[in-house]
Enzyme design. Structure first.
Site, short mmCIF file in Angstrom:
data_model
loop_
_atom_site.label_atom_id
_atom_site.label_comp_id
_atom_site.label_asym_id
_atom_site.label_seq_id
_atom_site.Cartn_x
_atom_site.Cartn_y
_atom_site.Cartn_z
N ASP A 22 0.54 -1.26 0.02
CA ASP A 22 -0.04 0.06 0.00
C ASP A 22 1.00 1.39 -0.09
OD1 ASP A 22 1.01 -0.55 2.65
OD2 ASP A 22 -1.03 -0.03 3.54
N HIS A 226 24.35 4.49 -18.05
CA HIS A 226 23.32 4.82 -17.13
C HIS A 226 23.58 4.01 -15.89
CE1 HIS A 226 20.45 6.47 -20.53
NE2 HIS A 226 21.53 7.32 -20.37
N ASP A 243 26.37 12.85 -13.15
CA ASP A 243 25.33 13.27 -14.22
C ASP A 243 23.91 13.28 -13.28
OD1 ASP A 243 23.20 13.49 -16.03
OD2 ASP A 243 24.06 11.83 -17.43
N ASP A 254 20.10 18.90 -17.00
CA ASP A 254 20.44 17.65 -17.18
C ASP A 254 21.87 17.91 -17.38
OD1 ASP A 254 21.45 15.06 -17.91
OD2 ASP A 254 20.27 15.03 -19.88
N HIS A 333 27.11 7.06 -27.86
CA HIS A 333 26.07 7.93 -27.78
C HIS A 333 26.03 9.02 -28.85
CE1 HIS A 333 27.49 10.77 -24.85
NE2 HIS A 333 27.93 9.76 -24.12
N HIS A 337 20.03 15.92 -26.98
CA HIS A 337 18.69 15.56 -26.92
C HIS A 337 18.10 16.87 -26.76
CE1 HIS A 337 18.93 15.05 -22.72
NE2 HIS A 337 19.76 14.30 -22.78
N HIS A 344 14.77 13.69 -21.54
CA HIS A 344 14.68 13.42 -23.09
C HIS A 344 13.43 14.10 -23.87
CE1 HIS A 344 17.77 10.07 -22.56
NE2 HIS A 344 18.23 11.12 -22.10
N GLU A 368 26.52 16.86 -24.89
CA GLU A 368 27.12 15.85 -23.86
C GLU A 368 28.06 14.62 -24.75
OE1 GLU A 368 24.22 12.91 -22.22
OE2 GLU A 368 22.77 14.19 -23.26
N TYR A 372 34.61 6.59 -23.26
CA TYR A 372 34.48 5.64 -22.12
C TYR A 372 35.44 4.40 -22.77
CZ TYR A 372 30.13 8.40 -22.22
OH TYR A 372 29.34 9.60 -21.80
N ARG A 390 32.33 12.29 -19.54
CA ARG A 390 31.16 12.88 -20.10
C ARG A 390 31.30 14.18 -19.61
NH1 ARG A 390 27.66 9.45 -19.75
NH2 ARG A 390 26.22 10.11 -17.83
N GLU A 392 28.51 17.50 -19.92
CA GLU A 392 27.14 17.66 -20.49
C GLU A 392 26.79 19.12 -19.93
OE1 GLU A 392 24.31 15.10 -19.19
OE2 GLU A 392 22.82 15.63 -20.72
#
Ligand code: GLY
Ligand code: MN
Ligand code: MN
Length: 420
Positions: A22, A226, A243, A254, A333, A337, A344, A368, A372, A390, A392
């Protein structure tokens, strides 16, 4: 509403979702619904009828219920929907069956997204079927169902002054969180402690919280795009990839930054970092009205590939690598975006003729680029293995160029080391 050119539109914001037994997940309104209504309770439906004389905007909401409100919190109720949220008319959500079909009669095309909510889809089809079966009684049902995103997501793609101001606030809070993380990171701390600091800063400063799960990835975890486990202890020579973006009034930042656990970047980390930074800065410079969305990626990629050749991560010429796409081993990648109510965000990346979208003032996109290098990549020079970078930022297109909404967040090696 004028863009709808008549017809009717129906937008739903879902029910609370069960987390376990619940207990529910914190409720977050559907982005389209929130954009149109500013109403943040679950179980609500908005009906728009631009050509109607009186009830152009109708809301169905949870009714007032003193007992439920004692347990679960206040509700605007039917009256609040009219008085506080500007609906021309409102009904209880329990009266959908009774009133919604009437609202759709004779309105022409129906703007409604199918597939998001199977229960509502079924109900709606039932109402439509009943309307169509009564045409002999003069009942005219919708003349077709239209995907509402075609209009609405184009509106959401171009932010107005008020939306940009909210996004600047999201960026300012995000800056505080990233600065706090940079100052606090040290060997021995856990990734989740940085997560707590970052997410706590978002809330403490009045944001809704993170707009997506914060990625606090130390060492080789940064090579997992991610990574959200955020469970490990940080080691002395680790770089942390953070990130994380604050959401406020539904709009999210972002932002990614990478910073060392000890005072300085190692030489190998600094080499990779400078390549990504050069690419990021170059791509940001390219953002202006008239340039295409995809050309931003192409610009970032070219500088990235040049840098990868300089530091010995790739061999051959720039053109050969762009052609063979060998760079994908380290950059898998895309560079950008759209950004807004969704991280996104919605809006087409293509123009009507399927060519890349041309940037216009009010559009907001991320820049971004990253590199890697997997821990076990025997093809890469050993010193680079297990490093993920990265960088960004959030960039708004302005009439004569761009505005980096997140420009205040330290980004050069010198700025970052000064905070450590
Ligand atoms: N934080 C998700 C992304 O950078 O796209
Ligand atoms: Mn992003
Ligand atoms: Mn991100």
């Amino acid at each position: 509403m004028t863009a709808m050119n008549g017809g009717a539109a129906v937008f739903c914001t879902g029910p609370e979702k069960v987390r376990n037994r619940d207990v529910h997940y914190p409720f977050r309104p559907d982005s389209d619904f929130w954009y149109l209504t500013g109403f943040d309770e679950p179980d609500a439906v908005a009906v728009l009828r631009p050509d109607h004389d009186e009830a152009r905007y109708v809301l169905f909401v949870r009714p007032k219920d003193p007992e439920m409100e004692t347990w679960h919190g206040r509700r605007a109720g039917v009256e609040g929907a009219v008085e506080r949220f500007g609906a021309d008319a409102a009904y209880s959500i329990d009266e959908l069956d009774e009133h919604l079909p009437d609202l759709l009669k004779g309105q022409g095309r129906l703007h409604y997204r199918t597939g998001d909510d199977a229960d509502f889809d079924r109900k709606l089809l039932g109402w439509l079927q009943r309307m169509y079966s009564r045409t002999r009684d003069g009942v005219t049902g919708p003349t077709g169902i239209v995907e509402p995103g075609t209009l609405l997501h184009e509106m959401r793609l171009v932010k107005d002054a008020e939306e940009l101001e909210i996004m600047r606030r999201a960026a300012r809070i995000t800056e505080q969180a990233h600065r706090a993380a940079m100052s606090h990171l040290r060997p021995g701390i856990h990734e989740y402690e940085i997560e707590a600091l970052v997410d706590g800063t978002f809330r403490r400063e009045g944001g809704w919280g993170p707009g997506y799960p914060s990625i606090c990835a130390a060492g080789a975890n940064a090579t997992v795009l991610h990574y959200t486990t955020n469970a490990e202890q940080v080691r002395p020579r680790d770089l942390m990839l953070l990130d994380a973006g604050c959401e406020i009034d539904g709009y999210t930042a972002d932002v990614t930054r990478c910073f060392p656990a000890s005072e300085r970047f190692t030489p190998a980390q600094a080499d990779l970092y400078r390549v990504v930074l050069a690419s990021e800065i170059h791509a940001i410079e390219h953002v202006r009205p008239g340039h295409t969305f995809h050309s931003v990626h192409d610009e970032a990629l070219r500088v990235l590939v040049e840098g990868m050749l300089d530091i010995g991560l790739l061999s051959g010429s720039v053109e050969e690598n762009l052609e063979s796409k060998d760079y994908r081993r380290y950059y898998m990648h895309r560079t950008s975006h759209w950004l807004g109510l969704d991280v996104h965000d919605v809006g087409s990346y293509y123009d009507d003729d399927q060519s890349s979208r041309v940037l216009e003032p009010g559009m907001v996109l991320t820049i971004e680029p990253g590199l890697y290098v997997a821990e076990d990549d025997e093809q890469a020079p050993e010193a680079f293995r297990g490093i993920g970078i990265r960088i960004e930022d959030d960039v708004a297109v302005t009439p004569d160029g761009h505005e980096v909404l997140t420009a205040g967040i330290p980004k050069t090696i010198e700025e970052i080391e000064a905070l450590g």
